[in-house]
Design a protein around this motif. Structure first.
Motif, PDB file in Angstrom:
ATOM      1  N   ARG A 118      17.063 -25.894  16.183  1.00 13.45           N
ATOM      2  CA  ARG A 118      15.747 -26.028  15.559  1.00 13.45           C
ATOM      3  C   ARG A 118      15.264 -24.694  15.005  1.00 13.45           C
ATOM      4  O   ARG A 118      14.697 -24.640  13.908  1.00 13.45           O
ATOM      5  N   ALA A 119      15.481 -23.625  15.760  1.00 11.88           N
ATOM      6  CA  ALA A 119      15.048 -22.306  15.295  1.00 11.88           C
ATOM      7  C   ALA A 119      15.772 -21.917  14.016  1.00 11.88           C
ATOM      8  O   ALA A 119      15.165 -21.402  13.068  1.00 11.88           O
ATOM      9  N   LEU A 120      17.064 -22.189  13.957  1.00  8.61           N
ATOM     10  CA  LEU A 120      17.841 -21.825  12.771  1.00  8.61           C
ATOM     11  C   LEU A 120      17.439 -22.668  11.568  1.00  8.61           C
ATOM     12  O   LEU A 120      17.332 -22.158  10.445  1.00  8.61           O
ATOM     13  N   LEU A 121      17.170 -23.941  11.787  1.00  7.39           N
ATOM     14  CA  LEU A 121      16.719 -24.791  10.680  1.00  7.39           C
ATOM     15  C   LEU A 121      15.331 -24.379  10.200  1.00  7.39           C
ATOM     16  O   LEU A 121      15.048 -24.414   8.999  1.00  7.39           O
ATOM     17  N   ARG A 122      14.463 -23.975  11.133  1.00  4.07           N
ATOM     18  CA  ARG A 122      13.141 -23.471  10.742  1.00  4.07           C
ATOM     19  C   ARG A 122      13.288 -22.246   9.864  1.00  4.07           C
ATOM     20  O   ARG A 122      12.607 -22.093   8.849  1.00  4.07           O
ATOM     21  N   GLN A 124      15.842 -21.393   8.068  1.00  6.92           N
ATOM     22  CA  GLN A 124      16.414 -21.783   6.788  1.00  6.92           C
ATOM     23  C   GLN A 124      15.346 -22.351   5.858  1.00  6.92           C
ATOM     24  O   GLN A 124      15.253 -21.975   4.685  1.00  6.92           O
ATOM     25  N   GLU A 125      14.508 -23.236   6.389  1.00  9.06           N
ATOM     26  CA  GLU A 125      13.468 -23.852   5.567  1.00  9.06           C
ATOM     27  C   GLU A 125      12.430 -22.826   5.140  1.00  9.06           C
ATOM     28  O   GLU A 125      11.951 -22.832   3.992  1.00  9.06           O
ATOM     29  N   ALA A 126      12.079 -21.911   6.044  1.00  9.74           N
ATOM     30  CA  ALA A 126      11.088 -20.892   5.706  1.00  9.74           C
ATOM     31  C   ALA A 126      11.624 -19.937   4.643  1.00  9.74           C
ATOM     32  O   ALA A 126      10.909 -19.540   3.718  1.00  9.74           O
ATOM     33  N   SER A 127      12.903 -19.575   4.750  1.00  9.85           N
ATOM     34  CA  SER A 127      13.461 -18.628   3.790  1.00  9.85           C
ATOM     35  C   SER A 127      13.588 -19.234   2.394  1.00  9.85           C
ATOM     36  O   SER A 127      13.463 -18.551   1.385  1.00  9.85           O
ATOM     37  N   ARG A 128      13.800 -20.536   2.367  1.00 16.26           N
ATOM     38  CA  ARG A 128      13.860 -21.205   1.062  1.00 16.26           C
ATOM     39  C   ARG A 128      12.466 -21.476   0.500  1.00 16.26           C
ATOM     40  O   ARG A 128      12.300 -21.511  -0.722  1.00 16.26           O
ATOM     41  N   ALA A 129      11.480 -21.632   1.416  1.00 19.07           N
ATOM     42  CA  ALA A 129      10.067 -21.718   1.018  1.00 19.07           C
ATOM     43  C   ALA A 129       9.836 -22.657  -0.157  1.00 19.07           C
ATOM     44  O   ALA A 129       9.335 -22.251  -1.216  1.00 19.07           O
ATOM     45  N   GLU A 130      10.232 -23.863   0.026  1.00 21.30           N
ATOM     46  CA  GLU A 130      10.038 -24.873  -1.006  1.00 21.30           C
ATOM     47  C   GLU A 130      10.817 -24.538  -2.276  1.00 21.30           C
ATOM     48  O   GLU A 130      10.283 -24.106  -3.287  1.00 21.30           O
ATOM     49  N   ALA A 131      12.104 -24.743  -2.196  1.00 17.76           N
ATOM     50  CA  ALA A 131      13.015 -24.327  -3.263  1.00 17.76           C
ATOM     51  C   ALA A 131      12.713 -24.976  -4.612  1.00 17.76           C
ATOM     52  O   ALA A 131      13.147 -24.488  -5.656  1.00 17.76           O
ATOM     53  N   ASN A 132      11.942 -26.053  -4.629  1.00 14.35           N
ATOM     54  CA  ASN A 132      11.629 -26.691  -5.909  1.00 14.35           C
ATOM     55  C   ASN A 132      10.480 -26.016  -6.631  1.00 14.35           C
ATOM     56  O   ASN A 132      10.027 -26.482  -7.682  1.00 14.35           O
ATOM     57  N   GLY A 133       9.979 -24.903  -6.073  1.00 12.56           N
ATOM     58  CA  GLY A 133       8.922 -24.164  -6.754  1.00 12.56           C
ATOM     59  C   GLY A 133       7.563 -24.807  -6.647  1.00 12.56           C
ATOM     60  O   GLY A 133       6.702 -24.594  -7.498  1.00 12.56           O
ATOM     61  N   ALA A 134       7.350 -25.565  -5.584  1.00  7.77           N
ATOM     62  CA  ALA A 134       6.052 -26.216  -5.398  1.00  7.77           C
ATOM     63  C   ALA A 134       4.970 -25.180  -5.172  1.00  7.77           C
ATOM     64  O   ALA A 134       5.250 -24.038  -4.826  1.00  7.77           O
ATOM     65  N   PRO A 135       3.697 -25.520  -5.384  1.00  4.16           N
ATOM     66  CA  PRO A 135       2.613 -24.579  -5.167  1.00  4.16           C
ATOM     67  C   PRO A 135       2.667 -23.996  -3.770  1.00  4.16           C
ATOM     68  O   PRO A 135       2.950 -24.682  -2.801  1.00  4.16           O
ATOM     69  N   VAL A 166      21.228 -17.262   6.353  1.00  2.00           N
ATOM     70  CA  VAL A 166      19.796 -17.254   6.670  1.00  2.00           C
ATOM     71  C   VAL A 166      19.422 -15.988   7.436  1.00  2.00           C
ATOM     72  O   VAL A 166      18.456 -15.295   7.104  1.00  2.00           O
ATOM     73  N   THR A 167      20.194 -15.657   8.451  1.00  2.00           N
ATOM     74  CA  THR A 167      19.905 -14.476   9.265  1.00  2.00           C
ATOM     75  C   THR A 167      19.987 -13.208   8.433  1.00  2.00           C
ATOM     76  O   THR A 167      19.116 -12.326   8.514  1.00  2.00           O
ATOM     77  N   GLU A 168      21.033 -13.081   7.625  1.00  3.20           N
ATOM     78  CA  GLU A 168      21.197 -11.887   6.789  1.00  3.20           C
ATOM     79  C   GLU A 168      20.048 -11.744   5.808  1.00  3.20           C
ATOM     80  O   GLU A 168      19.537 -10.636   5.587  1.00  3.20           O
ATOM     81  N   PHE A 169      19.630 -12.844   5.212  1.00  3.22           N
ATOM     82  CA  PHE A 169      18.527 -12.807   4.250  1.00  3.22           C
ATOM     83  C   PHE A 169      17.255 -12.287   4.920  1.00  3.22           C
ATOM     84  O   PHE A 169      16.549 -11.430   4.377  1.00  3.22           O
ATOM     85  N   LEU A 170      16.960 -12.783   6.120  1.00  5.14           N
ATOM     86  CA  LEU A 170      15.749 -12.376   6.818  1.00  5.14           C
ATOM     87  C   LEU A 170      15.806 -10.913   7.243  1.00  5.14           C
ATOM     88  O   LEU A 170      14.782 -10.215   7.244  1.00  5.14           O
ATOM     89  N   LEU A 171      16.985 -10.427   7.583  1.00  5.11           N
ATOM     90  CA  LEU A 171      17.124  -9.015   7.934  1.00  5.11           C
ATOM     91  C   LEU A 171      16.891  -8.117   6.725  1.00  5.11           C
ATOM     92  O   LEU A 171      16.180  -7.107   6.807  1.00  5.11           O
TER      93      LEU A 171
END
Length: 238
Positions: A118-122, A124-135, A166-171
């Motif tokens: 769950r932590a890793l999926l969270r 991943q989702e946070a780093s993508r931050a709505e990949a469709n460019g939503a408001p 995901v981990t590398e991106f956040l670092l």
């Protein structure tokens, strides 16, 4: 975390007892689970039916977890958790150097595995931050030749794509947000893993080493991430 969509997990282990019990636990939490008893079957299966995350055992027939991870990393940044035995410390470090996002030591509790997934999926989702460019999606972070676009989970160096996990991106983000400021390993652990997840200092060192290698594959002179021995890391000011 309750997944906003039904995430699919690839579970790869040659121990059928582990496969059955963990599959049941994950499915009870709303996940779709594909199980495989060896790395070769898993590689083919993941290629045919993409998944959100993979949980890999290291010791397996036909293709072990290390080789499977290398094959997966050659084509994607799929989040990966390794399952290791207590006497496989070297394997843990090798797995992290190859790009695993996390590892769990056997025997493990299913509750712990669920928390890690769950932590890793969270993350991943946070780093993508709505990949469709939503408001509300975050804007790209620019630091000299570096571009970090959370909305697309994209890292560019001088316009060239750097495929980060995901981990590398956040670092990288944690370091680049405040160039010139030193980040301790503990601070980087908090940035990449969040609360209630324990990893040791060598985990961060392994991730940073792999990040540098990826950047140097497109720019041999890359030296933006500096090591301050005994203290931590920092992103050089432009």
């Amino acid at each position: 975390m309750e997944p906003t969509t039904r995430h699919t997990i690839a579970l790869v282990d040659d121990d059928r007892n582990i496969l059955t019990s963990v599959q049941m636990a994950l499915e009870a939490e709303g996940f779709i689970v594909h199980t495989y008893t060896d790395g070769e079957a898993a590689l083919q299966g993941i290629g045919a039916r993409p998944v959100s995350l993979a949980v890999l055992d290291i010791k397996m027939p036909r293709m072990d977890g290390m080789e499977l991870l290398q094959r997966l990393r050659a084509r994607s940044a799929l989040p990966v958790i390794f399952l290791t035995s207590k006497d496989e410390e070297l394997d843990q470090l090798m797995g992290l150097r190859l790009g695993a996002d996390d590892y769990i030591t056997k025997p493990f509790s299913q509750r712990l595995l669920l928390e890690r997934i769950r932590a890793l999926l969270r993350r991943q989702e946070a780093s993508r931050a709505e990949a469709n460019g939503a408001p509300g999606a975050a804007s790209a972070l620019l630091r000299g030749s570096l571009t970090l676009d959370e909305t697309r989970h994209q890292c560019l160096w001088a316009g060239k794509d750097i495929p980060l996990t995901v981990t590398e991106f956040l670092l990288v983000k944690a370091l680049a947000l405040r160039p010139g400021m030193v980040k301790s390993r503990d601070q980087l652990i908090d940035a990449a893993y969040g609360d209630n997840i324990y990893v040791d200092d060598r985990t961060i060192d392994s991730h940073i080493k792999r990040v540098r290698k990826k950047f140097r594959q497109v720019d041999e002179a890359f030296n933006q991430i500096e090591t301050l021995y005994g203290i931590g890391y920092r992103y050089k000011e432009d």
